[in-house]
Design a protein around this motif. Structure first.
Motif: not given
Length: 123
Positions: A80-83, A93-102, A108-109, A115-116
């Motif tokens: 049930d965890f959602d990063c 920093d939130t904006i920069l990190i979210d952009q980097a993760v995207a 979702s990935q 999970k993997d």
């Protein structure tokens, strides 16, 4: 200011991308992944092909140190965890990190990757 406009060039990201780093420890995985920076570091580590070890109070999951009851509890949490729900004290920093993760596949990935990693750790 130290980060500039891309967390990819942060000092820690530079270390993670180094060929000298083969493994990364995710200490107290769910506590860590409630923080945006830890999400980024986990995401970058996997993107760079690093092995991620999951460490709990009982020891290293991949090494068989963690009791089955605890593994079961962790499995319920990972399900049930959602990063994406992670937080950061700095909105910038939130904006920069979210952009980097995207750029590395998105949350979702990242959730699938978590999970993997957990699934591989317990087998």
């Amino acid at each position: 200011e130290e980060l500039g406009e891309d967390v990819y060039y942060s000092p820690f990201a530079q270390v993670l991308r180094s060929s000298m780093v083969a493994q990364v420890a995710l200490v107290s995985p769910f506590r860590a992944l409630n923080r945006k920076w830890c999400n980024y570091e986990f995401c970058l580590s996997r993107f760079e092909g690093k092995t991620v070890l999951m460490l709990t109070m009982d020891g290293v999951v991949q090494a068989g140190h963690v009791a089955p009851k605890t593994l079961n509890e962790l499995a319920k949490r990972v399900r049930d965890f959602d990063c994406k729900e992670a937080t950061c004290s700095s909105h910038a920093d939130t904006i920069l990190i979210d952009q980097a993760v995207a750029r590395m596949g998105g949350y979702s990935q990242l959730n699938s990757t978590l999970k993997d990693v957990f699934r591989a750790a317990i087998y």
